[in-house]
Design an enzyme around this catalytic site. Structure first.
Site, mmCIF file in Angstrom:
data_model
loop_
_atom_site.group_PDB
_atom_site.id
_atom_site.type_symbol
_atom_site.label_atom_id
_atom_site.label_comp_id
_atom_site.label_asym_id
_atom_site.label_seq_id
_atom_site.Cartn_x
_atom_site.Cartn_y
_atom_site.Cartn_z
ATOM 1 N N ASP A 178 1.014 -1.215 -0.077
ATOM 2 C CA ASP A 178 -0.115 0.055 0.093
ATOM 3 C C ASP A 178 0.867 1.090 0.039
ATOM 4 O O ASP A 178 1.663 1.418 1.060
ATOM 5 C CB ASP A 178 -0.711 -0.186 1.143
ATOM 6 C CG ASP A 178 -1.824 1.231 1.069
ATOM 7 O OD1 ASP A 178 -1.348 2.432 1.006
ATOM 8 O OD2 ASP A 178 -3.077 1.156 1.492
ATOM 9 N N HIS A 179 1.175 1.875 -1.125
ATOM 10 C CA HIS A 179 2.085 2.981 -1.130
ATOM 11 C C HIS A 179 2.020 4.132 -0.657
ATOM 12 O O HIS A 179 3.038 4.436 -0.075
ATOM 13 C CB HIS A 179 2.326 3.082 -2.649
ATOM 14 C CG HIS A 179 1.182 4.473 -2.954
ATOM 15 N ND1 HIS A 179 0.079 3.963 -3.459
ATOM 16 C CD2 HIS A 179 1.456 5.784 -3.343
ATOM 17 C CE1 HIS A 179 -0.408 5.199 -3.941
ATOM 18 N NE2 HIS A 179 0.251 6.323 -3.632
ATOM 19 N N HIS A 206 -5.777 2.657 1.080
ATOM 20 C CA HIS A 206 -5.137 3.887 1.705
ATOM 21 C C HIS A 206 -5.781 4.472 2.935
ATOM 22 O O HIS A 206 -5.069 4.921 3.817
ATOM 23 C CB HIS A 206 -4.736 4.979 0.378
ATOM 24 C CG HIS A 206 -4.387 4.213 -0.643
ATOM 25 N ND1 HIS A 206 -3.232 3.492 -0.807
ATOM 26 C CD2 HIS A 206 -4.575 4.677 -1.993
ATOM 27 C CE1 HIS A 206 -2.810 3.177 -1.937
ATOM 28 N NE2 HIS A 206 -3.772 3.924 -2.711
HETATM 29 C C1 BG6 Z 1 -3.773 4.860 -6.257
HETATM 30 C C2 BG6 Z 1 -5.134 4.907 -6.865
HETATM 31 O O1 BG6 Z 1 -3.548 3.782 -5.606
HETATM 32 O O2 BG6 Z 1 -3.410 6.008 -5.492
HETATM 33 C C3 BG6 Z 1 -5.147 6.142 -7.728
HETATM 34 O O3 BG6 Z 1 -5.105 3.855 -7.852
HETATM 35 C C4 BG6 Z 1 -4.888 7.461 -6.917
HETATM 36 O O4 BG6 Z 1 -6.539 6.283 -8.209
HETATM 37 C C5 BG6 Z 1 -3.282 7.048 -6.179
HETATM 38 O O5 BG6 Z 1 -4.700 8.405 -7.800
HETATM 39 C C6 BG6 Z 1 -3.212 8.209 -5.466
HETATM 40 O O6 BG6 Z 1 -1.892 8.095 -4.846
HETATM 41 P P1 BG6 Z 1 -0.992 9.373 -4.517
HETATM 42 O O7 BG6 Z 1 0.110 9.157 -4.072
HETATM 43 O O8 BG6 Z 1 -0.919 10.215 -5.744
HETATM 44 O O9 BG6 Z 1 -1.928 10.354 -3.470
#
Ligand code: BG6
Length: 505
Positions: A185-186, A248
């Site tokens: 989960d980045h 997230h």
């Molecule tokens: C991803 C989603 O996991 O996270 C995207 O699939 C979203 O739809 C993105 O835009 C948001 O990530 P960040 O790091 O740009 O906030």
């Protein structure tokens, strides 16, 4: 904590080596880890894909990607050459066992050259349709027999509902040990998200107030300027609930609501987080109606450009029922959080791109100041801004300078930009480094993923089975549908935005 990654001879096998994730995130992150001396002397990156690239073609493609997407800007030619020597490419058909036998051979050759056992990381940066076949073939070719030295990294989405996530966990659990499985989960790799743990558990100041006695509500708002771009086909099968809330946002909620772990080690932290998910109040159909609001963006103007409604985006059904916005009120049923609402919202094509957590404290028990002194009264708030602004602000009341007693709100701000001059690593740099050293703290465990799916299933099912009659219900560049305002206004609150935050993405 010092990280010993230099001694870990490592081979990365990147499935989806020609894909978007690799171009934008993985390759730049690996390059930056290399530049900053985090990668070991002996390492190898084997990209795989269907495209018939030669190794040189592949290197050139990645160089272009790195020049475009790396936080460190255009690659230095000498450094790049050094890095490129570690890059390899294998044309592959993921359905064929020969593909995996070839990986096996390459891994063996590298290990013989280096005369050591390497940590082998299989990174599945591919569509989830391929998870099963890849996992089965890796196991069939006995490429992950050594559980201490082989890891499987799985990108989201991890399942599309509780049943499919449970089935995927079962499949992976039958082939590998849990300690080999890294579910990404980045958000957990983001610097400001990791700092929530430091902030909560390295400062004694907040702990006594971090509970239902002092906190009135928690808000987690993750809004984006972007629409679905060219991901219409993926997003149609997903929607905001699956795409952002199940993973997230619930992870952020866990970090705010978790009990203090005994030590900062993977299983401890993950246990305390899963406790939160298990304590969350399940939704009845009445709760879904009352406490969950969905939206879909219509057309509008963003930075002077006309943007289409979601239903007119490429590869999107013109009658689509998919939500691009969700707002939900959750409760955590335990001693710490009983009856404290956790409002979360997320949406695409919103007025501002900002990921912000707001903790509003209860009001003072008795107000001693006269009415005219307190016109701008606001309860204390702690605002943790994750991106694009990286800051933590504590909003307090102060006396405005002057001869009369007038109070207003001032911010005590910790801002990364002014507090640190060092660079901020990208989330993927942190997470890739963790896979090298074998630290699962920032990765999701199987039971966590299932608990998160269980929680949102009633909302998912209700929204899927009942078509929304009023989509699109918010225009691009707005703050989302009115029902989301109503959801929180009913309790006497409103969605909080960062003061003077005009940054757009
Ligand atoms: C991803 C989603 O996991 O996270 C995207 O699939 C979203 O739809 C993105 O835009 C948001 O990530 P960040 O790091 O740009 O906030």
């Amino acid at each position: 904590m010092s990280i010993d990654s230099r001694s870990k001879t490592t081979i990365f096998v990147i499935f989806g080596g020609t894909g978007d994730l690799n171009s934008r995130k993985l390759a730049p992150a690996l390059y930056n880890l290399f530049l900053d001396n985090w990668l070991p002397e002996n390492f190898s990156i084997i990209g795989t894909g269907r495209t018939k690239y030669t190794e040189d073609d592949y290197r050139n493609t990645l160089l272009k990607d790195i020049n475009e997407f790396s936080r460190s800007g255009e690659a230095d030619p000498a450094k790049w050459q050094e890095f490129a020597n570690h890059l390899h490419y294998q044309v592959s058909d993921l359905n064929k066992i020969e593909t995996y036998q070839e990986f096996g051979q390459r891994i063996k050759t590298h290990q013989e050259d280096w005369q050591t056992t390497a940590t082998v990381i299989f990174y599945l940066a591919v569509s989830p349709n391929f998870f099963e076949v890849i996992a089965q073939n890796i196991a069939a070719c006995k490429l992950a027999e050594d559980a201490d030295n082989t890891r499987i990294v799985i990108e989201k989405p991890f399942g599309k509902d509780l049943d499919s996530a449970t089935a995927l966990n079962k499949l992976l659990g039958g082939l590998f040990e849990e300690k080999q499985i890294y579910r990404i989960d980045h958000y957990l790799g983001k610097e400001t998200v990791q700092n929530i743990l430091a902030f909560r558990f390295a400062n004694s100041l907040f702990e006594p107030t971090w509970n239902r006695n002092y906190i009135e509500y928690v808000q987690i708002s993750v809004t984006e300027r972007l629409g679905v771009e060219d991901r219409g086909d993926y997003y149609e099968g997903s929607g905001a609930l699956r795409d952002m809330v199940q993973n997230h946002i619930l992870q952020l909620l866990c970090l705010i609501a978790m009990e203090p772990p005994v030590t900062f080690v993977g299983e401890e932290v993950r246990n305390r987080k899963v406790d939160v998910l298990r304590a969350m109040r399940p939704f009845s159909s009445e709760d879904v109606r009352k406490n969950a609001a969905r939206g879909q963006y219509g057309e509008g103007w963003i930075e002077g450009k006309q943007v289409p409604a979601y239903r007119n985006e490429t590869k999107v059904d013109p009658q689509s029922n998919t939500e691009t916005f969700a707002a939900i009120k959750f409760f955590v049923d335990n001693w710490r959080w009983q009856n404290v609402p956790f409002y979360v919202r997320t949406g695409k094509r919103m007025h501002e791109a900002a990921s912000v957590i707001t903790i509003q404290f209860k009001d003072v028990p008795h107000l001693i100041f006269p009415g005219e002194a307190t016109d701008n009264w606001q309860q204390n708030r702690l605002i943790i801004s994750i991106q694009p602004e990286m800051s933590i602000r504590l909003q307090v009341q102060a006396k405005r300078p002057g001869l009369d007693m007038v109070l207003n709100t001032v911010d005590m701000v910790f801002d990364y930009k002014s507090a640190y001059t060092s660079y901020t690593p990208e989330a993927y740099e942190t997470l890739l480094l963790d896979t090298i050293v074998g630290d699962q703290t920032l990765f999701m465990r199987g039971d966590q993923v299932e608990a998160a799916w269980s929680l949102i299933m009633p909302i998912l099912s209700a929204w899927e089975s009942k078509k929304s009659v009023n989509f699109p219900n918010y225009s691009s560049d707005s703050w989302g549908p009115e029902i989301a305002e109503a959801l929180i206004a009913r309790d006497g609150f409103h969605w909080v935005t960062l003061p003077q935050n005009n940054k757009k993405k």
